[in-house]
Design a protein around this motif. Sequence first.
Motif, mmCIF file in Angstrom:
data_model
loop_
_atom_site.group_PDB
_atom_site.id
_atom_site.type_symbol
_atom_site.label_atom_id
_atom_site.label_comp_id
_atom_site.label_asym_id
_atom_site.label_seq_id
_atom_site.Cartn_x
_atom_site.Cartn_y
_atom_site.Cartn_z
ATOM 1 N N LEU A 15 2.380 -12.412 6.709
ATOM 2 C CA LEU A 15 2.771 -11.701 5.063
ATOM 3 C C LEU A 15 3.071 -13.210 4.183
ATOM 4 O O LEU A 15 2.595 -13.147 3.191
ATOM 5 N N VAL A 16 4.093 -13.521 4.965
ATOM 6 C CA VAL A 16 4.651 -14.994 4.164
ATOM 7 C C VAL A 16 4.653 -16.035 4.649
ATOM 8 O O VAL A 16 5.502 -16.005 5.866
ATOM 9 N N ASN A 155 5.474 -1.283 2.191
ATOM 10 C CA ASN A 155 6.174 -0.536 3.141
ATOM 11 C C ASN A 155 5.361 -0.803 4.515
ATOM 12 O O ASN A 155 4.646 0.017 5.179
ATOM 13 N N ALA A 156 5.829 -2.045 5.271
ATOM 14 C CA ALA A 156 5.343 -2.336 6.599
ATOM 15 C C ALA A 156 6.393 -2.862 7.236
ATOM 16 O O ALA A 156 7.526 -3.498 6.704
ATOM 17 N N PHE A 157 6.427 -2.719 8.443
ATOM 18 C CA PHE A 157 7.533 -3.440 9.464
ATOM 19 C C PHE A 157 7.388 -4.738 9.503
ATOM 20 O O PHE A 157 6.299 -5.058 10.221
ATOM 21 N N VAL A 158 8.381 -5.669 9.037
ATOM 22 C CA VAL A 158 7.995 -7.208 9.320
ATOM 23 C C VAL A 158 9.091 -7.734 10.340
ATOM 24 O O VAL A 158 10.214 -7.360 10.558
ATOM 25 N N VAL A 159 8.427 -8.884 10.681
ATOM 26 C CA VAL A 159 9.530 -9.530 11.607
ATOM 27 C C VAL A 159 9.250 -11.291 11.224
ATOM 28 O O VAL A 159 8.427 -11.583 10.643
ATOM 29 N N CYS A 176 6.126 -11.981 9.119
ATOM 30 C CA CYS A 176 4.868 -11.558 9.877
ATOM 31 C C CYS A 176 4.913 -9.835 9.995
ATOM 32 O O CYS A 176 5.792 -9.184 10.013
ATOM 33 N N ILE A 177 3.647 -9.146 9.734
ATOM 34 C CA ILE A 177 3.715 -7.709 10.065
ATOM 35 C C ILE A 177 3.459 -7.386 11.437
ATOM 36 O O ILE A 177 2.555 -8.037 12.043
ATOM 37 N N LEU A 178 4.497 -6.789 11.868
ATOM 38 C CA LEU A 178 4.427 -6.632 13.548
ATOM 39 C C LEU A 178 3.267 -5.368 13.690
ATOM 40 O O LEU A 178 3.163 -4.627 13.056
#
Length: 185
Positions: A15-16, A155-159, A176-178
Amino acid sequence: MENGRKMYRDCAEILVRREEIAQAVRKLGEIITHDYEGKAPVMVCILKGASVFFTDLAREIDLPVEMDFMIASSYGSGTSSSGNVRIRKDLDIDVAGRDVLIVEDIVDTGVTLNFIRNMLSHRGAASIRVATLLDKPSRRKVDLKADYFCFTIPNAFVVGYGLDYDEKYRNLPDICILSPEIYQK
Ligand code: IMP
Ligand code: MG
């Protein structure tokens, strides 16, 4: 994916990227340096998620800051917070009369930060501001606006870059989006 690192296998998407993060952190450090000119704020790191952001941000701030650390748990399971916040490691520094800059990884529902902010306010901090790496405004449950943030995300779960799922992936250099399969198992 990236560098062929095995850890990226569980990620759906970067994502970034690390370069973008570094640039945003540098810029935020300059803004904070300017805003707190002549002051010596206490930087409060909310462990563990903010650890990577905190140490990078601190080195971009040209002020005589003090650093302290706090662990707050918002009990719940999986990928959302329960709203029940507990302090598991408190600050060593007395924040009464001090300018406090709370550094957090992500503001999601806002429940954790709201609790911490109210607590430090009761202890008599002269000022309290919040700097967060990520802001997920679509999930907010309480009225909380970060004073400083680097990125607004969907609204995504990121790590990665400090953020975990089940204590893993904190050492991924990018955000990153898991892959949902990982937490839907
Ligand atoms: P709150 O819902 O704003 O109280 O968020 C509390 C904590 O949940 C954050 O400090 C993170 O540690 C964690 N969290 C929320 N969203 C994510 C995410 O997308 N990835 C990893 N951790 C998250
Ligand atoms: Mg956290």
